[in-house]
Design an enzyme around this catalytic site. Structure first.
Site, PDB file in Angstrom:
ATOM      1  N   ASN A 291       0.794  -1.773   0.097  1.00 21.25           N
ATOM      2  CA  ASN A 291      -0.203   0.001   0.423  1.00 21.25           C
ATOM      3  C   ASN A 291       0.793   1.103  -0.128  1.00 21.25           C
ATOM      4  O   ASN A 291       1.736   1.330  -0.091  1.00 21.25           O
ATOM      5  CB  ASN A 291      -1.405   0.481   1.122  1.00 21.25           C
ATOM      6  CG  ASN A 291      -0.001   0.002   2.703  1.00 21.25           C
ATOM      7  OD1 ASN A 291       0.512   0.819   2.850  1.00 21.25           O
ATOM      8  ND2 ASN A 291       0.192  -1.640   3.279  1.00 21.25           N
ATOM      9  N   ARG A 292       0.143   2.144  -0.623  1.00 16.52           N
ATOM     10  CA  ARG A 292       0.943   3.341  -0.494  1.00 16.52           C
ATOM     11  C   ARG A 292       1.587   4.550   0.986  1.00 16.52           C
ATOM     12  O   ARG A 292       1.783   5.544   0.818  1.00 16.52           O
ATOM     13  CB  ARG A 292       0.215   4.928  -0.811  1.00 16.52           C
ATOM     14  CG  ARG A 292      -0.403   3.863  -2.255  1.00 16.52           C
ATOM     15  CD  ARG A 292      -1.550   6.026  -2.773  1.00 16.52           C
ATOM     16  NE  ARG A 292      -1.531   5.008  -3.985  1.00 16.52           N
ATOM     17  CZ  ARG A 292      -1.946   4.917  -5.240  1.00 16.52           C
ATOM     18  NH1 ARG A 292      -0.274   5.144  -5.390  1.00 16.52           N
ATOM     19  NH2 ARG A 292      -1.847   4.204  -6.135  1.00 16.52           N
TER      20      ARG A 292
END
Ligand code: CTP
Length: 407
Positions: free
Chosen positions: A212-213
């Protein structure tokens, strides 16, 4: 904040002055340290003599200026001073003395004293912007930070020769504050804080993962501030950001590794801040070899991971403060309140990651902190360090006082 009068009474401080134009400001630092009760031993490098006269230091300090390893009545002045010091402050610190301290080179009295001490060291760099930003200097500073040296960073402003930029010695009041800070227990002294940071990476095969970011910046900021407030900090992180000073770093990759690392220390923690973006699902199995394109689009079966925060919420010890984070894109208030209750947290720090300047990729953030007691605190857009401080302030307000914590 003005330091309390007498706060340095009985403290022996070696004031090392190296040969930068800013050496004249060390005179003010010397005077302030003496005013606060310190016994100040001034050590000037040979180069510093080209910048300021030793007579001024001798007049203001508690002992005459020392410079040489050889011309002192004491045959080993560096060890005498290094062993006797409660702290050493190098102000200004040139690129040369910073390099000496990094490598342990001890060619003159100041560098030898720095190597001959176990006392805390405060380094106040001052130099031209080009030098401050040179990779060699940056690298040396990074190493010193990791060793626990307190760096008082230079400020933007007018430099020697009329140039303007970063590299001007910090204000004398800031330098003195850093020295006083060495002897002042922070509000989290004696407390253990566990922080998680970054996004977990769940392997699909040896080269691919589901991630994920999350950058880990917010969690690293929480760990850094908790350490600066005096806590013993464990940071469990997936991020490759440089670790903050004075934290125990545990590097992990997957949700399962994070769960194990957290479980190992959670019971002893006074505050747990789960700022990591933990995957909710992971591939049920990870291929041993790289999955080849020729086999067509693979089907990746997923299985749930352990919800670490919820697991911690179920076994929370009395007095422990449990803080969760929630990155939302809609219905922030309802989702956050629901998570707070569902996961048994005391605080839930929610941010709307779709808002400008907020969340993963940014240096800034804006959050709302919900308390299980019904409290709601908005922290408008600011840097992640200020968010970290606000989160820790809320956590500290919920800690039982020391006496009851010891029982
Ligand atoms: N968290 C955790 N373990 C997980 C997933 C999340 O400890 N397996 C923690 C995060 O560190 C964060 C909080 O739970 O502190 C909120 O995570 P979030 O992913 O927003 O919550 P979810 O339960 O996944 O809720 P939803 O999917 O409904 O947004």
């Amino acid at each position: 904040m003005e330091p309390t009068p007498g706060v340095l009474q009985g403290r022996r401080i070696v004031l090392g002055v190296s040969g930068g134009i800013a050496a004249y400001k060390a005179i003010e630092v010397c005077r302030r340290l003496v005013d606060l009760g310190a016994h100040v031993v001034p050590v000037l490098t040979e180069a510093a003599h080209n910048m300021v006269g030793p007579t001024t230091f001798t007049a203001l300090a508690s002992e005459p200026v020392k410079t040489s390893l050889w011309r002192d009545a004491d045959p080993i002045p560096h060890t005498t001073m290094g062993q006797g010091a409660d702290a050493i402050v190098v102000c200004p610190a040139t690129a040369r003395i910073i390099s000496d301290l990094r490598t342990g080179r001890s060619g003159d009295l100041l560098s030898a004293t720095l190597v001959a001490t176990a006392a805390p060291v405060v380094v106040c760099p001052a130099m031209h912007t080009e030098m401050w930003e040179h990779p060699a200097v940056e690298d040396n500073i990074e190493v010193l930070r990791r060793r626990g040296v307190v760096i008082v960073p230079p400020e933007e402003g007018r430099l020697a020769g009329g140039d303007i930029g970063k590299g001007r010695l910090a204000d004398p009041a800031t330098v003195v504050e850093a020295v006083v800070g060495l002897f002042t227990p922070g509000p989290l002294a004696g407390r253990r804080v566990l922080v998680t940071a970054g996004g977990t990476r769940e392997p699909i095969d040896p080269v691919r993962y589901i991630g994920n970011r999350s950058s880990g910046r917010q969690g690293h900021a929480v760990a850094a501030i908790a350490a600066a407030l005096g806590a013993e900090v464990t940071l469990v992180t997936t991020s490759s950001l440089p670790p903050p000073d004075r934290v125990d770093l545990v590097e992990v990759e997957t949700a399962a590794e994070m769960h194990d690392a957290v479980t190992a220390v959670a019971a002893d923690a006074d505050v747990i801040v789960m700022s990591a973006a933990v995957a909710d699902f992971r591939p049920a199995s990870s291929a041993d070899q790289k999955i080849k394109k020729s086999g067509g689009p693979p089907v990746v079966d997923l299985e749930p991971t352990v919800d670490i925060l919820a697991a911690l919420g179920r076994v929370k010890s009395p007095g422990q403060v449990l803080v969760g984070f929630a990155a939302e894109t809609e219905n922030l208030v309802d989702n956050a309140r629901d998570k707070l209750v569902r996961k048994g947290a005391d605080l839930l720090v929610a941010n709307d990651v779709s808002a400008p300047g907020v969340g993963f990729a940014h240096e800034t953030n804006a959050v709302t902190i919900f308390g299980s007691d019904g409290s709601v605190r908005d922290v408008p857009l600011t840097d992640k360090t200020a968010i970290a401080r606000a989160v820790l302030d809320e956590a500290m307000a919920r800690l039982p006082d020391s006496e009851s914590a010891d029982q």
